[in-house]
Design a protein around this motif. Structure first.
Motif, PDB file in Angstrom:
ATOM      1  N   THR A  78       0.866  -1.167   0.000  1.00  0.00           N
ATOM      2  CA  THR A  78       0.000   0.000   0.000  1.00  0.00           C
ATOM      3  C   THR A  78       0.908   1.225   0.000  1.00  0.00           C
ATOM      4  N   PRO A  79       0.360   2.399  -0.297  1.00  0.00           N
ATOM      5  CA  PRO A  79       1.225   3.590  -0.285  1.00  0.00           C
ATOM      6  C   PRO A  79       1.971   3.753   1.045  1.00  0.00           C
ATOM      7  N   TRP A  80       1.317   3.485   2.164  1.00  0.00           N
ATOM      8  CA  TRP A  80       1.996   3.616   3.450  1.00  0.00           C
ATOM      9  C   TRP A  80       3.135   2.612   3.561  1.00  0.00           C
ATOM     10  N   GLN A  81       2.888   1.371   3.148  1.00  0.00           N
ATOM     11  CA  GLN A  81       3.949   0.352   3.230  1.00  0.00           C
ATOM     12  C   GLN A  81       5.119   0.709   2.323  1.00  0.00           C
ATOM     13  N   THR A  82       4.798   1.253   1.139  1.00  0.00           N
ATOM     14  CA  THR A  82       5.869   1.678   0.249  1.00  0.00           C
ATOM     15  C   THR A  82       6.727   2.734   0.932  1.00  0.00           C
ATOM     16  N   PHE A  83       6.058   3.685   1.592  1.00  0.00           N
ATOM     17  CA  PHE A  83       6.800   4.727   2.284  1.00  0.00           C
ATOM     18  C   PHE A  83       7.661   4.127   3.391  1.00  0.00           C
ATOM     19  N   ARG A  84       7.057   3.269   4.176  1.00  0.00           N
ATOM     20  CA  ARG A  84       7.721   2.714   5.348  1.00  0.00           C
ATOM     21  C   ARG A  84       8.936   1.847   4.970  1.00  0.00           C
ATOM     22  N   HIS A  85       8.772   1.010   3.930  1.00  0.00           N
ATOM     23  CA  HIS A  85       9.807   0.018   3.630  1.00  0.00           C
ATOM     24  C   HIS A  85      10.788   0.463   2.560  1.00  0.00           C
ATOM     25  N   ILE A  86      10.397   1.379   1.687  1.00  0.00           N
ATOM     26  CA  ILE A  86      11.283   1.755   0.578  1.00  0.00           C
ATOM     27  C   ILE A  86      11.703   3.222   0.693  1.00  0.00           C
ATOM     28  N   THR A  87      10.713   4.118   0.735  1.00  0.00           N
ATOM     29  CA  THR A  87      11.049   5.543   0.705  1.00  0.00           C
ATOM     30  C   THR A  87      11.892   5.938   1.915  1.00  0.00           C
ATOM     31  N   LEU A  88      11.440   5.530   3.104  1.00  0.00           N
ATOM     32  CA  LEU A  88      12.116   5.979   4.319  1.00  0.00           C
ATOM     33  C   LEU A  88      13.582   5.527   4.388  1.00  0.00           C
ATOM     34  N   PRO A  89      13.890   4.264   4.104  1.00  0.00           N
ATOM     35  CA  PRO A  89      15.307   3.884   4.115  1.00  0.00           C
ATOM     36  C   PRO A  89      16.150   4.717   3.150  1.00  0.00           C
ATOM     37  N   TYR A  90      15.560   5.070   1.994  1.00  0.00           N
ATOM     38  CA  TYR A  90      16.297   5.912   1.054  1.00  0.00           C
ATOM     39  C   TYR A  90      16.503   7.316   1.608  1.00  0.00           C
ATOM     40  N   LEU A  91      15.565   7.774   2.448  1.00  0.00           N
ATOM     41  CA  LEU A  91      15.653   9.142   2.960  1.00  0.00           C
ATOM     42  C   LEU A  91      16.565   9.260   4.171  1.00  0.00           C
ATOM     43  N   MET A  92      16.789   8.138   4.875  1.00  0.00           N
ATOM     44  CA  MET A  92      17.521   8.227   6.133  1.00  0.00           C
ATOM     45  C   MET A  92      18.857   8.963   6.017  1.00  0.00           C
ATOM     46  N   PRO A  93      19.692   8.684   5.011  1.00  0.00           N
ATOM     47  CA  PRO A  93      20.946   9.448   4.935  1.00  0.00           C
ATOM     48  C   PRO A  93      20.705  10.949   4.888  1.00  0.00           C
ATOM     49  N   PHE A  94      19.690  11.360   4.150  1.00  0.00           N
ATOM     50  CA  PHE A  94      19.416  12.790   4.038  1.00  0.00           C
ATOM     51  C   PHE A  94      18.941  13.348   5.383  1.00  0.00           C
ATOM     52  N   ILE A  95      18.127  12.561   6.076  1.00  0.00           N
ATOM     53  CA  ILE A  95      17.637  13.011   7.377  1.00  0.00           C
ATOM     54  C   ILE A  95      18.808  13.160   8.344  1.00  0.00           C
ATOM     55  N   TYR A  96      19.733  12.214   8.319  1.00  0.00           N
ATOM     56  CA  TYR A  96      20.864  12.297   9.244  1.00  0.00           C
ATOM     57  C   TYR A  96      21.795  13.453   8.898  1.00  0.00           C
ATOM     58  N   ILE A  97      21.950  13.728   7.613  1.00  0.00           N
ATOM     59  CA  ILE A  97      22.766  14.899   7.251  1.00  0.00           C
ATOM     60  C   ILE A  97      22.123  16.157   7.828  1.00  0.00           C
ATOM     61  N   ALA A  98      20.805  16.260   7.634  1.00  0.00           N
ATOM     62  CA  ALA A  98      20.097  17.433   8.159  1.00  0.00           C
ATOM     63  C   ALA A  98      20.236  17.494   9.679  1.00  0.00           C
ATOM     64  N   LEU A  99      20.114  16.351  10.353  1.00  0.00           N
ATOM     65  CA  LEU A  99      20.223  16.339  11.814  1.00  0.00           C
ATOM     66  C   LEU A  99      21.619  16.760  12.261  1.00  0.00           C
TER      67      LEU A  99
ATOM     68  N   LYS B 286      25.277   7.357  12.452  1.00  0.00           N
ATOM     69  CA  LYS B 286      23.967   6.934  11.941  1.00  0.00           C
ATOM     70  C   LYS B 286      23.919   7.084  10.423  1.00  0.00           C
ATOM     71  N   LEU B 287      24.474   8.205   9.941  1.00  0.00           N
ATOM     72  CA  LEU B 287      24.476   8.472   8.510  1.00  0.00           C
ATOM     73  C   LEU B 287      25.211   7.369   7.767  1.00  0.00           C
ATOM     74  N   ASN B 288      26.392   7.028   8.287  1.00  0.00           N
ATOM     75  CA  ASN B 288      27.173   5.986   7.624  1.00  0.00           C
ATOM     76  C   ASN B 288      26.455   4.650   7.646  1.00  0.00           C
ATOM     77  N   ALA B 289      25.818   4.359   8.777  1.00  0.00           N
ATOM     78  CA  ALA B 289      25.081   3.105   8.865  1.00  0.00           C
ATOM     79  C   ALA B 289      23.957   3.083   7.834  1.00  0.00           C
ATOM     80  N   ALA B 290      23.263   4.219   7.709  1.00  0.00           N
ATOM     81  CA  ALA B 290      22.148   4.271   6.759  1.00  0.00           C
ATOM     82  C   ALA B 290      22.647   4.139   5.328  1.00  0.00           C
ATOM     83  N   ARG B 291      23.812   4.739   5.069  1.00  0.00           N
ATOM     84  CA  ARG B 291      24.368   4.631   3.716  1.00  0.00           C
ATOM     85  C   ARG B 291      24.804   3.214   3.411  1.00  0.00           C
ATOM     86  N   THR B 292      25.407   2.555   4.409  1.00  0.00           N
ATOM     87  CA  THR B 292      25.821   1.181   4.200  1.00  0.00           C
ATOM     88  C   THR B 292      24.603   0.302   3.933  1.00  0.00           C
TER      89      THR B 292
END
Ligand SMILES: Nc1ncnc2c1ncn2[C@@H]1O[C@H](COP(=O)(O)OP(=O)(O)OP(=O)(O)O)[C@@H](O)[C@H]1O
Ligand SMILES: [Mg+2]
Lengths: 298, 363
Positions: free
Chosen positions: A198-219, A286-292
């Motif tokens: 579903t759109p929510w599952q897509t966000f949760r399982h695909i979009t969010l992992p892709y965004l994590m590096p960007f979120i950590y850079i911002a943090l 965290k950023l490096n972990a997310a990138r790995t």
């Protein structure tokens, strides 16, 4: 004439070394040194008196210092989380817009274009208990008939400061996360749809992992920013009333320039730098972990 | 297992229509290959079946149901993408099991299904790795594994082999064919490579500019192309095509003063003065003494060889006939020097005639 022959790499690096020492290294060493002296701006000769770790002990045993320290961590935690969530939401919304997205993106950057000092004045006015926008609005709409002391009550003042901080900087998150959204390849998202998400599952399982590096850079960027927060607080409450919104750097600023105890201020500065370093290291880990995770890192 | 039907399906992007009302009926367990040049609308058609692209007009049916407005997750299809589209943050095992996890299957069921798929595709030893640490061929297999764990009604493949090198591609072609025999599911497969189409398909659907030009078994489209486009697209080397005009006396005048008899099977279907296109494959034009015995009607043609390409068991000869380049094939080859004039046999029983105007076959 025998000349000392410097290695070539050293000669090439010399300009950089000279400039860096003049601008960074020497002031740094000087301030570090001064934190071991009772240096007062008004009495220069105090700079030559060595008192060991006296300033550090004094800071560490000072309850006010730790209160300011704790308040800074609190501000950092709340502001960053709120900004992250709002920024994420904003970025997701803007990403769905197909018409006029460029205009929206520019609009989103507006809060970043104001000097924090001006933002401080702006919110000082907005939250003023007598003439402020918020109280006037609340009173005319009949929600309240007393003047709420936004900048005077300790909790409300902290809230007001966080509000101003969030207002200025949510767009930093929104823009970085939006960049992350643009960088997500289309294929895995479509594969997820086909795999039954579903759109929510897509966000949760695909979009969010892709965004994590960007979120950590911002943090990481923002944690440095907030850890040295000074201007907004200085303008809005001046650390008051009665130190109730005092942050590390307003306290250090006051100690160094108002009380003129520069040595002591420098000692507190060095302790609080650990705070910034800690958060930076934490978020970069965290950023490096997310990138790995994404197979990007080394 | 399901039938797929496209009924007058069209697709427009804004004012631009890229698929023009195509009709296609795909049977249970059938392996259908959509083939055509780049930009002809193959991917768009496949993505409309998948539900990744909205349908502008017509109906798509999977099984008995019209699925026009169903999202992909409700169509019970799986798809293999050209760039594999693996989830980079999941291990191979998690990639394979993802759809089952989303479907709410128990961990035991997931593990069993993943193990089974991994065994079929020899991926067992890579289950713990991330896709980033796999070779192209291995990623390709993971992408296929992800599609088969779910036992979907229909498999959709969008040029799954185009990123592989020639050898691996040939290998994977065989794997896919075997896989189809093993799992017995309807497959729609998109490619622009006619060799892939010929070797894999139960039925080939040839598309051009958003239209279906012809469909049939690989042999049908090879032996009886419906028009000159199909004739040149299917088969390698492409079919030789020469313009000509049918004469009063029943001969066929090609350019440059070359004249042939109109082949018997076409005499009733042509009229004098008609512009036609003569088509024949290199296999049907062979040098005298280096050809298969020809039984039926044939013609002798003299031609200068411009270039020869030895392939080992045979040699491809390039020559000029009636002002156009044609290719011929030489069996039991001997060295041929460029510029050599040779006599060739053209097997008239196997040539094709197309109408000069419509380019359609006159068969
Ligand atoms: N989003 C889009 N907007 C406008 N036109 C598009 C869009 N997507 C595809 N097209 C056009 O639709 C036509 C068919 O595209 P499609 O991707 O189906 O081609 P294809 O047959 O798969 O080609 P290829 O072999 O190169 O993958 C092309 O002319 C393409 O330019
Ligand atoms: Mg395509």
């Amino acid at each position: 004439m025998s000349r000392l022959k410097l290695p070539q790499w050293f000669v090439l690096l010399l300009p950089a070394i000279i400039i860096l020492s003049a601008v960074v290294l020497i002031p740094l060493l000087l301030s570090l040194y001064s934190s071991f002296t009772p240096y007062r701006l008004t009495r220069p000769e105090t700079l030559y008196k060595w008192i060991g770790t006296f300033n550090y002990e004094k800071a560490i045993t000072n309850a006010n210092f730790w209160a300011a320290f704790g308040r800074t961590v609190l501000l950092l935690t709340i502001a960053l989380n709120v900004e992250m969530l709002l920024g994420l939401g904003l970025a997701l919304l803007v990403n769905r817009v197909t018409w006029g997205q460029r205009g929206l993106r520019t609009l989103m950057m507006f809060p970043m274009m104001f000097s924090p000092v001006l933002v401080g004045f702006q919110f000082k006015f907005i939250f003023n208990d007598n003439v402020g926008l918020v109280n006037n609005a609340l009173q005319s709409l009949g929600f309240s008939d007393v003047a709420i002391p936004w900048l005077v009550d300790a909790n409300l003042a902290m809230f007001s400061i966080i509000f101003a901080e969030v207002w200025t900087s949510t767009s930093v998150f929104a823009i970085l996360i939006l960049a992350g959204l643009f960088a997500i390849p289309r294929d895995p998202l479509e594969a997820a749809k086909v795999d039954g998400c579903t759109p929510w599952q897509t966000f949760r399982h695909i979009t969010l992992p892709y965004l994590m590096p960007f979120i950590y850079i911002a943090l990481a960027i923002r944690s440095l920013d907030v850890a040295r927060a000074y201007d907004i607080v200085q303008i809005m409450t001046n650390g008051g009333p009665a130190r109730r919104t005092e942050l590390i750097w307003t306290m250090i600023g006051r100690t160094g320039y108002v009380d003129a105890k520069m040595g002591y201020a420098n000692a507190m500065g060095y302790i609080s730098i650990f705070l910034a370093i800690f958060f930076t290291i934490y978020f970069f880990k965290k950023l490096n972990a997310a990138r790995t995770e994404l197979g990007m890192g080394g | 297992m399901a039938q797929v039907h496209l009924k007058n399906v069209s697709k427009s992007y804004g004012a631009l229509e890229v698929v023009h009302g195509i009709n296609l009926d795909i049977d249970h367990n059938e392996f259908v290959v959509l083939v055509g040049p780049s930009g002809c609308g193959k991917s768009t058609t496949l993505r409309m079946i998948a539900g990744l692209e909205s349908i502008t007009g017509g109906d798509v049916l999977i099984g008995e149901n019209i699925v026009n407005d169903l999202p992909p997750r409700d169509r019970n299809i799986s798809m293999v993408f050209q760039n594999y589209a693996l989830y980079p943050h999941m291990t191979v095992g998690e990639n394979l099991g993802f759809s089952l996890k989303i479907a709410g299957k128990s961990q035991d069921q997931i593990d069993a299904a993943v193990a089974e798929a991994a065994a079929i595709l020899s991926l067992t030893e890579y289950l713990e790795r991330k896709p980033g640490a796999l070779s192209g061929g291995q990623r390709q297999r993971v992408a296929m594994g992800r599609a088969i764990v779910r036992h979907p009604d229909v498999f959709l493949f969008d040029e799954p082999l185009s990123n592989l090198d020639a050898k691996l591609r040939a290998q994977m072609r065989v794997e896919i064919k075997k896989l189809h025999q093993k799992i017995q599911t309807t497959i729609v497969y998109v490619t622009h490579d006619q060799v892939e189409a010929m070797t894999l398909a139960d039925r080939i659907v040839i598309m051009r500019d958003g239209h279906i030009e012809q469909q049939g078994t690989p042999l049908e489209v090879f032996e009886a192309p419906a028009n000159t486009f199909v004739a040149t697209f299917i088969g390698s080397p492409p079919m030789n095509l020469l313009d000509g005009i049918v004469q009063q006396d029943g001969t066929l005048q090609l350019g440059g003063g070359v004249t042939l008899n109109v082949p018997q099977q076409y005499t009733a279907k042509t009229r004098p003065g008609q512009k036609v296109v003569l088509g024949f494959r290199a296999d049907n034009l062979m040098p005298c003494g280096h050809s298969l015995p020809m039984e039926g009607e044939s013609a002798e043609i003299e031609m200068t060889v411009v270039l020869s390409e030895p392939l080992g068991t045979e040699t491809l000869l390039f020559g000029a006939l009636a002002g156009q380049e044609v290719q011929a094939k030489m069996l039991n080859p001997r060295p041929v020097s460029n510029g050599e004039r040779m006599m060739f046999n053209l097997d008239l029983t196997r040539v094709h005639l197309f109408d000069g105007e419509s380019q359609k076959s006159l068969r």
